[in-house]
Write a protein that holds these residues in place. Structure first.
Motif, PDB file in Angstrom:
ATOM      1  N   THR A 107       1.019  -1.302  -0.019  1.00  0.00           N
ATOM      2  CA  THR A 107      -0.054  -0.048   0.209  1.00  0.00           C
ATOM      3  C   THR A 107       0.988   1.284  -0.001  1.00  0.00           C
ATOM      4  O   THR A 107       1.987   1.209   0.115  1.00  0.00           O
ATOM      5  CB  THR A 107      -0.942  -0.076   1.459  1.00  0.00           C
ATOM      6  OG1 THR A 107      -0.168  -0.067   2.376  1.00  0.00           O
ATOM      7  CG2 THR A 107      -1.864  -1.195   1.184  1.00  0.00           C
ATOM      8  N   LYS A 108       0.375   2.430  -0.138  1.00  0.00           N
ATOM      9  CA  LYS A 108       0.874   3.671  -0.212  1.00  0.00           C
ATOM     10  C   LYS A 108       1.624   3.951   1.107  1.00  0.00           C
ATOM     11  O   LYS A 108       2.885   4.563   1.067  1.00  0.00           O
ATOM     12  CB  LYS A 108      -0.104   4.747  -0.428  1.00  0.00           C
ATOM     13  CG  LYS A 108       0.541   6.264  -0.544  1.00  0.00           C
ATOM     14  CD  LYS A 108      -0.751   7.192  -0.782  1.00  0.00           C
ATOM     15  CE  LYS A 108       0.024   8.401  -1.313  1.00  0.00           C
ATOM     16  NZ  LYS A 108      -1.484   9.488  -1.344  1.00  0.00           N
ATOM     17  N   THR A 113      -0.567  -6.219   2.154  1.00  0.00           N
ATOM     18  CA  THR A 113      -1.645  -6.734   2.341  1.00  0.00           C
ATOM     19  C   THR A 113      -1.759  -7.847   1.098  1.00  0.00           C
ATOM     20  O   THR A 113      -1.423  -7.728   0.109  1.00  0.00           O
ATOM     21  CB  THR A 113      -2.799  -5.433   2.246  1.00  0.00           C
ATOM     22  OG1 THR A 113      -2.724  -5.085   0.938  1.00  0.00           O
ATOM     23  CG2 THR A 113      -2.681  -4.719   3.582  1.00  0.00           C
ATOM     24  N   LEU A 152      -4.861  -0.494  -6.000  1.00  0.00           N
ATOM     25  CA  LEU A 152      -4.915  -0.454  -4.299  1.00  0.00           C
ATOM     26  C   LEU A 152      -3.199   0.012  -4.103  1.00  0.00           C
ATOM     27  O   LEU A 152      -3.221   0.261  -2.768  1.00  0.00           O
ATOM     28  CB  LEU A 152      -4.930  -1.968  -4.066  1.00  0.00           C
ATOM     29  CG  LEU A 152      -6.208  -2.521  -4.321  1.00  0.00           C
ATOM     30  CD1 LEU A 152      -6.426  -3.923  -3.901  1.00  0.00           C
ATOM     31  CD2 LEU A 152      -7.376  -1.472  -3.615  1.00  0.00           C
ATOM     32  N   GLN A 155      -3.168   3.479  -2.626  1.00  0.00           N
ATOM     33  CA  GLN A 155      -4.201   3.534  -1.600  1.00  0.00           C
ATOM     34  C   GLN A 155      -3.437   3.419  -0.153  1.00  0.00           C
ATOM     35  O   GLN A 155      -2.762   2.551  -0.122  1.00  0.00           O
ATOM     36  CB  GLN A 155      -5.569   3.082  -1.649  1.00  0.00           C
ATOM     37  CG  GLN A 155      -6.086   3.012  -2.966  1.00  0.00           C
ATOM     38  CD  GLN A 155      -6.626   4.471  -2.844  1.00  0.00           C
ATOM     39  OE1 GLN A 155      -7.286   5.244  -1.941  1.00  0.00           O
ATOM     40  NE2 GLN A 155      -7.055   4.983  -4.082  1.00  0.00           N
ATOM     41  N   SER A 156      -3.750   4.211   0.845  1.00  0.00           N
ATOM     42  CA  SER A 156      -2.966   3.654   1.998  1.00  0.00           C
ATOM     43  C   SER A 156      -4.015   2.731   2.832  1.00  0.00           C
ATOM     44  O   SER A 156      -5.151   2.255   2.264  1.00  0.00           O
ATOM     45  CB  SER A 156      -3.052   5.215   2.967  1.00  0.00           C
ATOM     46  OG  SER A 156      -4.448   5.493   3.338  1.00  0.00           O
ATOM     47  N   LEU A 157      -3.617   2.082   3.880  1.00  0.00           N
ATOM     48  CA  LEU A 157      -4.284   0.836   4.299  1.00  0.00           C
ATOM     49  C   LEU A 157      -5.496   1.608   5.170  1.00  0.00           C
ATOM     50  O   LEU A 157      -6.494   0.757   4.919  1.00  0.00           O
ATOM     51  CB  LEU A 157      -3.449   0.301   5.630  1.00  0.00           C
ATOM     52  CG  LEU A 157      -4.082  -0.837   6.366  1.00  0.00           C
ATOM     53  CD1 LEU A 157      -4.382  -1.897   5.503  1.00  0.00           C
ATOM     54  CD2 LEU A 157      -3.096  -1.193   7.446  1.00  0.00           C
ATOM     55  N   LEU A 160      -8.232   1.936   1.962  1.00  0.00           N
ATOM     56  CA  LEU A 160      -8.397   0.358   1.693  1.00  0.00           C
ATOM     57  C   LEU A 160      -9.441  -0.333   2.484  1.00  0.00           C
ATOM     58  O   LEU A 160     -10.292  -0.708   2.062  1.00  0.00           O
ATOM     59  CB  LEU A 160      -7.035  -0.335   1.369  1.00  0.00           C
ATOM     60  CG  LEU A 160      -7.149  -1.745   0.906  1.00  0.00           C
ATOM     61  CD1 LEU A 160      -7.968  -1.774  -0.216  1.00  0.00           C
ATOM     62  CD2 LEU A 160      -5.986  -2.449   1.013  1.00  0.00           C
TER      63      LEU A 160
END
Length: 283
Positions: A107-108, A113, A152, A155-157, A160
């Motif tokens: 992620t960002k 993940t 995805l 995107q940050s967690l 998300l």
């Protein structure tokens, strides 16, 4: 002669020449005529090889001498083909479920993940699905995988976990634009599960627990402050009326007696105790 009038004539001539070049040619017409003649000679036995049944949810793309016979697929129902020069491909128009296996994504905010999803699509143009792509289902599956990873990864967690629906809509829009030339229409895109490492789950749980404890302490402190303000106001009211303080004592005794306690503490005013002390000294 006007050059502007000469240009359209040249364009029309070139267009007719192109149409002739794109046709099946003389040899093609000879083969088609021979095939049709063969059908007539062997009739009615040959009719069973010429008639094909297309189901309601299917369409047939017919090729005649390697060329698509028409821009629109044939069916449903009975279709007629020539046995020697025509071939056809059946295309299923029902909705297809494409299950995307878990994809490991960074992620960002640098959290690893695993995300899996599902894509629902259908073919709305059988000719485009056959002529423009080798395997339309495999191409759609691989494109859905790649698009899921690309979207995805930006995107940050927290985004998300909280914005699954918005992310699914953006993935659907990208896939819909990319597969339009393949005759594909996206019906729905869903993100099924987001898996994070166990260590990250523990850290998130500890963070959430600490946040809840901090909020609980803030609420308790606010309650104590409000209670102290109320007690201050009550003490000011009782200070103005000494008889009210005695009534409060009696009310406290009533409350203790209602709870069936074996020991009752009866508070006495300090002035009474002082009077008893003075009498004992005088005696």
């Amino acid at each position: 002669m006007d050059p502007q009038r000469e240009t359209p004539k040249k364009n029309n001539t070139e267009h007719l020449i192109a149409d002739r070049r794109e046709g099946i040619g003389v040899c093609g017409w000879i083969l088609i005529s021979l095939s049709f003649l063969l059908v007539l000679i062997t009739f009615p036995i040959s009719i069973w090889a010429c008639i094909k049944v297309i189901r309601e949810y299917e369409r047939a793309v017919v090729f005649r001498l390697g060329r698509i016979l028409s821009k629109k697929a044939k069916g449903p129902g009975l279709i007629l083909i020539l046995p020697c020069t025509d071939t056809f491909i059946k295309v299923d128009l029902r909705t297809v479920t494409c299950n995307i296996p878990p994809q490991e994504i960074l992620t960002k905010d640098a959290v690893t993940t695993q995300v899996d999803g599902v894509v629902y699509y259908r073919i709305h143009s059988a000719v485009s699905a056959v002529a423009n792509v080798t395997d339309v289902h495999l191409a759609t599956f691989l494109l859905a995988q790649t698009t899921l990873r690309n979207i995805l990864g930006t995107q940050s967690l927290a985004q998300l976990l909280a914005g699954r629906e918005e992310i699914a809509h953006s993935i659907q829009a990208i896939l819909d634009r990319a597969t339009e030339e393949w005759g594909i229409k996206l019906a729905r895109v869903e993100i099924k599960d987001v898996r994070i490492p166990v260590a990250m789950q523990r850290a998130m749980a500890a963070e959430a627990e600490a946040a809840r404890e901090a909020r609980a302490k803030i609420v308790a402190a606010e309650g104590e402050m409000n209670a102290s303000k109320a007690l201050k106001q009550a003490s000011m009211v009782l200070a103005e009326s000494p008889a009210g303080l005695q009534l409060r004592y009696l009310q406290t005794l009533t409350t203790l007696a209602a709870e069936n306690n074996s020991t009752i503490v009866f508070p006495l005013p300090m002035n009474i105790l002082g009077t008893f002390g003075q009498k004992n000294r005088g005696g």
